[in-house]
Write an enzyme that holds these catalytic residues in place. Structure first.
Site, PDB file in Angstrom:
ATOM      1  N   ASP A 266     -42.095  39.766 -10.027  1.00 30.14           N
ATOM      2  CA  ASP A 266     -43.558  39.659 -10.054  1.00 30.14           C
ATOM      3  C   ASP A 266     -44.129  39.064  -8.762  1.00 30.14           C
ATOM      4  O   ASP A 266     -45.348  38.985  -8.597  1.00 30.14           O
ATOM      5  CB  ASP A 266     -44.023  38.842 -11.258  1.00 30.14           C
ATOM      6  CG  ASP A 266     -43.449  37.424 -11.271  1.00 30.14           C
ATOM      7  OD1 ASP A 266     -42.879  36.972 -10.254  1.00 30.14           O
ATOM      8  OD2 ASP A 266     -43.568  36.753 -12.323  1.00 30.14           O
TER       9      ASP A 266
ATOM     10  N   GLY B 103     -48.410  29.520 -18.257  1.00 31.11           N
ATOM     11  CA  GLY B 103     -49.791  29.919 -18.458  1.00 31.11           C
ATOM     12  C   GLY B 103     -50.765  28.771 -18.629  1.00 31.11           C
ATOM     13  O   GLY B 103     -51.972  29.012 -18.772  1.00 31.11           O
TER      14      GLY B 103
ATOM     15  N   ASN C 251     -52.983  28.452 -12.466  1.00 27.58           N
ATOM     16  CA  ASN C 251     -53.520  29.444 -13.397  1.00 27.58           C
ATOM     17  C   ASN C 251     -55.044  29.436 -13.421  1.00 27.58           C
ATOM     18  O   ASN C 251     -55.660  30.477 -13.672  1.00 27.58           O
ATOM     19  CB  ASN C 251     -52.957  29.207 -14.801  1.00 27.58           C
ATOM     20  CG  ASN C 251     -51.500  29.614 -14.902  1.00 27.58           C
ATOM     21  OD1 ASN C 251     -51.121  30.712 -14.519  1.00 27.58           O
ATOM     22  ND2 ASN C 251     -50.670  28.715 -15.399  1.00 27.58           N
TER      23      ASN C 251
ATOM     24  N   SER D 265     -45.920  27.480 -15.527  1.00 29.50           N
ATOM     25  CA  SER D 265     -44.658  28.223 -15.514  1.00 29.50           C
ATOM     26  C   SER D 265     -43.732  27.817 -14.380  1.00 29.50           C
ATOM     27  O   SER D 265     -42.512  27.936 -14.501  1.00 29.50           O
ATOM     28  CB  SER D 265     -44.946  29.724 -15.430  1.00 29.50           C
ATOM     29  OG  SER D 265     -45.745  30.019 -14.292  1.00 29.50           O
TER      30      SER D 265
ATOM     31  N   HIS E 161     -43.193  34.035  -9.428  1.00 29.04           N
ATOM     32  CA  HIS E 161     -42.301  32.989  -9.925  1.00 29.04           C
ATOM     33  C   HIS E 161     -41.001  32.933  -9.126  1.00 29.04           C
ATOM     34  O   HIS E 161     -40.332  33.969  -8.962  1.00 29.04           O
ATOM     35  CB  HIS E 161     -41.998  33.219 -11.406  1.00 29.04           C
ATOM     36  CG  HIS E 161     -43.206  33.144 -12.273  1.00 29.04           C
ATOM     37  ND1 HIS E 161     -43.903  34.272 -12.679  1.00 29.04           N
ATOM     38  CD2 HIS E 161     -43.862  32.072 -12.791  1.00 29.04           C
ATOM     39  CE1 HIS E 161     -44.930  33.897 -13.422  1.00 29.04           C
ATOM     40  NE2 HIS E 161     -44.931  32.574 -13.505  1.00 29.04           N
TER      41      HIS E 161
END
Length: 220
Positions: A189, A79, A108, A42, A192
């Site tokens: 979040d 992801g 990830n 991502s 990011h």
């Protein structure tokens, strides 16, 4: 008289069309330009950003502004893990025939607490596949919070320089260098980066990537 001018006009238009066709044939088509393949997660897919705002899109814009003969293929998926990247890589190499591959994967894996040995093995396999295909590799490292303990955190960070050394790849140690010091550069979040961080991310990658592009540009 009208038919005479019609004939002259037709001849001129035909000549102009032939000229444009000749110029179009001589101009390099995008597919003929050497490719930089970015296979990441991502952070490279531009999660939460407007189209064209991510660091990979900014890389293409920088290359175009400098009239560099490269096209950027962004195969990053939000992801994505190293196992997923390893599975996708062979088809991407066959499709895009890249001369440079940027691998930005592993974050990830760590967020899921996956095996460090498996992550390292996958990254090494990807680097080997690129090398066998004749592409140079730029490996981009990542760091994680100590959620799984200090040993796991240190072990994860050590993967990237070790893979780069063993596989003889170029290395950017930490993609978010210069970003983590700016909490306001992260989305809600806290994982990011926002659009404000993307130019800094590109500037972190660029000093390592640029010499690779110059080196590979002359190799067809």
């Amino acid at each position: 008289m009208r038919s005479k001018w019609t004939l002259i006009l037709g001849t001129v238009l035909f000549a102009l069309a032939a000229c444009w066709q000749s110029l179009a044939a001589a101009a390099p088509r995008p597919a003929e330009q050497p490719a930089v393949l970015v296979i990441g997660d991502s952070l490279s897919a531009g999660y939460g950003l407007e189209t064209g705002a991510g660091w990979v899109a900014l890389l293409q814009k920088r290359l175009q502004a400098r009239q560099a003969p490269w096209r950027v293929v962004n195969a990053s998926i939000s992801g994505e893990t190293t196992a997923g990247g390893m599975s996708s890589l062979p088809a991407l190499l066959q499709r895009d025939h890249p001369k440079v591959v940027i691998i930005e994967l592993g974050g990830n894996d760590a967020l899921r607490g996956l095996s460090l040995a498996a992550t390292e093995s996958n990254l090494r396999s990807m680097a080997s596949a690129c090398e066998m295909f004749g592409a140079r590799v730029l490996l981009i490292g990542m760091r994680i919070p100590p959620n799984y303990g200090a040993a796991y955190t240190r072990g994860f960070e050590a993967i990237f320089p070790r893979v780069a050394r063993l596989q003889h790849t170029a290395l950017v140690p930490f993609l978010l260098s210069g970003v983590v010091d700016h909490p306001d550069w992260f989305q809600a979040d806290n994982i990011h980066p926002t659009a404000a961080a993307q130019a800094t991310m590109l500037d972190t990658v660029w000093p390592v990537l640029e010499p690779m592009l110059h080196l590979q540009a002359g190799k067809r």
